[in-house]
Write a protein that holds these residues in place. Structure first.
Motif, PDB file in Angstrom:
ATOM      1  N   TRP A  55      24.682  64.628   2.548  1.00  0.00           N
ATOM      2  CA  TRP A  55      26.083  64.204   2.596  1.00  0.00           C
ATOM      3  C   TRP A  55      26.450  63.422   1.335  1.00  0.00           C
ATOM      4  O   TRP A  55      27.501  63.656   0.729  1.00  0.00           O
ATOM      5  N   ARG A  56      25.595  62.505   0.947  1.00  0.00           N
ATOM      6  CA  ARG A  56      25.872  61.696  -0.241  1.00  0.00           C
ATOM      7  C   ARG A  56      25.986  62.578  -1.490  1.00  0.00           C
ATOM      8  O   ARG A  56      26.865  62.373  -2.333  1.00  0.00           O
ATOM      9  N   ALA A  57      25.114  63.575  -1.621  1.00  0.00           N
ATOM     10  CA  ALA A  57      25.175  64.482  -2.771  1.00  0.00           C
ATOM     11  C   ALA A  57      26.472  65.270  -2.761  1.00  0.00           C
ATOM     12  O   ALA A  57      27.109  65.466  -3.810  1.00  0.00           O
ATOM     13  N   ALA A  58      26.892  65.729  -1.588  1.00  0.00           N
ATOM     14  CA  ALA A  58      28.147  66.483  -1.478  1.00  0.00           C
ATOM     15  C   ALA A  58      29.341  65.604  -1.813  1.00  0.00           C
ATOM     16  O   ALA A  58      30.290  66.046  -2.463  1.00  0.00           O
ATOM     17  N   ARG A  59      29.302  64.379  -1.387  1.00  0.00           N
ATOM     18  CA  ARG A  59      30.418  63.452  -1.624  1.00  0.00           C
ATOM     19  C   ARG A  59      30.490  63.035  -3.097  1.00  0.00           C
ATOM     20  O   ARG A  59      31.544  63.089  -3.717  1.00  0.00           O
ATOM     21  N   SER A  60      29.359  62.642  -3.653  1.00  0.00           N
ATOM     22  CA  SER A  60      29.353  62.011  -4.965  1.00  0.00           C
ATOM     23  C   SER A  60      29.164  62.977  -6.119  1.00  0.00           C
ATOM     24  O   SER A  60      29.640  62.712  -7.226  1.00  0.00           O
ATOM     25  N   GLY A  61      28.449  64.072  -5.892  1.00  0.00           N
ATOM     26  CA  GLY A  61      28.101  64.918  -7.021  1.00  0.00           C
ATOM     27  C   GLY A  61      27.302  64.127  -8.039  1.00  0.00           C
ATOM     28  O   GLY A  61      26.336  63.445  -7.692  1.00  0.00           O
ATOM     29  N   LEU A  62      27.735  64.175  -9.293  1.00  0.00           N
ATOM     30  CA  LEU A  62      27.058  63.424 -10.352  1.00  0.00           C
ATOM     31  C   LEU A  62      27.871  62.219 -10.813  1.00  0.00           C
ATOM     32  O   LEU A  62      27.500  61.562 -11.791  1.00  0.00           O
TER      33      LEU A  62
END
Length: 362
Positions: free
Chosen positions: A276-283
């Protein structure tokens, strides 16, 4: 050296309005008339989607050339009927998805209802060769904590149904609505893996093994491990970067397995939060570090991934190329950042799509 194959799903759009167009059947018919093209392109769940698959390649430059060629051929076939292709993981403009007429897709539409209508989302799947199912399951067990980093690198779906979703990879959030999608617990052996898959199919909730949508799984068709966490990438070079990292993750996992190292065992609950965090924040913000499951800057987490697979990348001669590719993404942004910057500059989602059509072939 392990071979790698890539499957990309492309969005079919009107070249003038940028809106999705349900033209996959006509494009496939055109492609089937040309020798060698009949097995390259495939139909997907929705008629606004077109998929292609590369041949297995050991040389990443050859893989890149094939991805570029397939994208150009898809664009040529689409252009012949007044359509265009875009490497976008969701449609920025509102869409009314048209489910394919095959028996399989109609079963899915009846079984899953609104979830199917929401699935006009497009991914990049990477297949990496393994020697056996036992080796493959050893990989599946050991790459789990690193998969969200691949999602962050590939994130290319900030807009959904005409609005900013607030996510970098909203595709991955929509995809999680399938009952079999997401991270898995440790399997430990091929026997346990296959028994779990059989038990899932036996519930009647899934049509067959193809609908076991684990984040990473054994391919039921090829002797490969299939990574399924990435958005389709706006730029072909990013797709090659993902494929190279996936191969390095596989090689690193196999070496750990052969050395008798046990896999890390973060819970599925923590893996879901990391995804979820990766999907929300990206890079653009923080990610969960695979070793600690605590928030750290995206650059730090990407660097940890590179450190983790450094030996494998060096062994295939890919280390410097991957370092440069990751540095470029962190500096210039992934597809999600590019799309948002385009909207800020032009004020038009139509113009975002138009520019992404151009970049898909660039």
């Amino acid at each position: 050296m392990r071979t790698v194959g890539v499957e990309e799903e492309l969005l079919l759009v009107d070249p003038e309005t940028g809106e999705p167009r349900a033209m996959s059947a006509a494009i496939l018919a055109r492609a089937a008339q040309e020798p060698g093209e009949e097995d390259v392109f495939e139909k997907e769940l929705h008629d606004q989607m077109l998929e292609f698959a590369t041949h297995p390649q050991a040389d990443m430059e050859k893989l890149h050339a094939e991805i570029v060629r397939c994208r150009k051929e898809a664009a040529r076939h689409a252009g012949g009927i007044g359509c265009a292709v875009a490497a976008l993981a969701t449609s920025p403009l509102p869409a009314s998805p048209a489910v394919g007429v095959s028996r399989r897709y109609q079963w899915m539409a009846e079984q899953y209802g609104a979830v199917v209508q929401e699935q006009l989302v497009l991914g990049c799947h990477v297949h990496v060769a393994v020697d056996s199912d036992e080796e493959g399951v050893a990989v599946v067990d050991r790459v789990r904590p690193w998969l969200p980093v691949l999602t962050a690198l590939s994130a290319n779906s900030p807009f959904y149904q005409g609005k900013d979703s607030g996510y970098s990879s909203y595709r991955s959030r929509v995809w999680q609505r399938w009952p079999s999608a997401g991270p898995t617990e440790l399997f430990g052996s091929a026997e346990t893996y296959h028994r779990r898959v059989s038990d899932m199919v036996a519930t009647g909730t899934l049509l067959d093994e193809k609908m076991v949508y684990f984040d990473v799984r054994l391919s039921e068709q090829y002797p490969t491990v299939e990574f399924r966490v990435a958005d389709v990438c706006l730029h072909s070079g990013t797709a090659v970067l993902l494929a190279t990292l996936a191969r390095a993750l596989v090689e690193t996992a196999v070496r750990q397995w052969r050395a008798g190292e046990e896999p890390a065992d973060p819970s599925v609950s923590l893996l879901r939060l990391a995804a979820w965090r990766a999907a929300r924040s990206g890079l653009t913000e923080e990610l969960l570090h695979p070793a600690t499951m605590r928030r750290m800057p995206a650059e730090t987490v990407v660097r940890a991934l590179l450190d983790h697979v450094e030996e494998a990348l060096a062994g295939t001669g890919d280390l410097e190329r991957v370092r440069e590719g990751c540095a470029e993404l962190l500096r210039d942004g992934n597809g999600a950042r590019v799309q948002r910057e385009l909207l800020e500059r032009t004020g038009s989602l139509r113009d975002v799509v138009t520019e992404c059509v151009r970049r898909t072939q660039g």
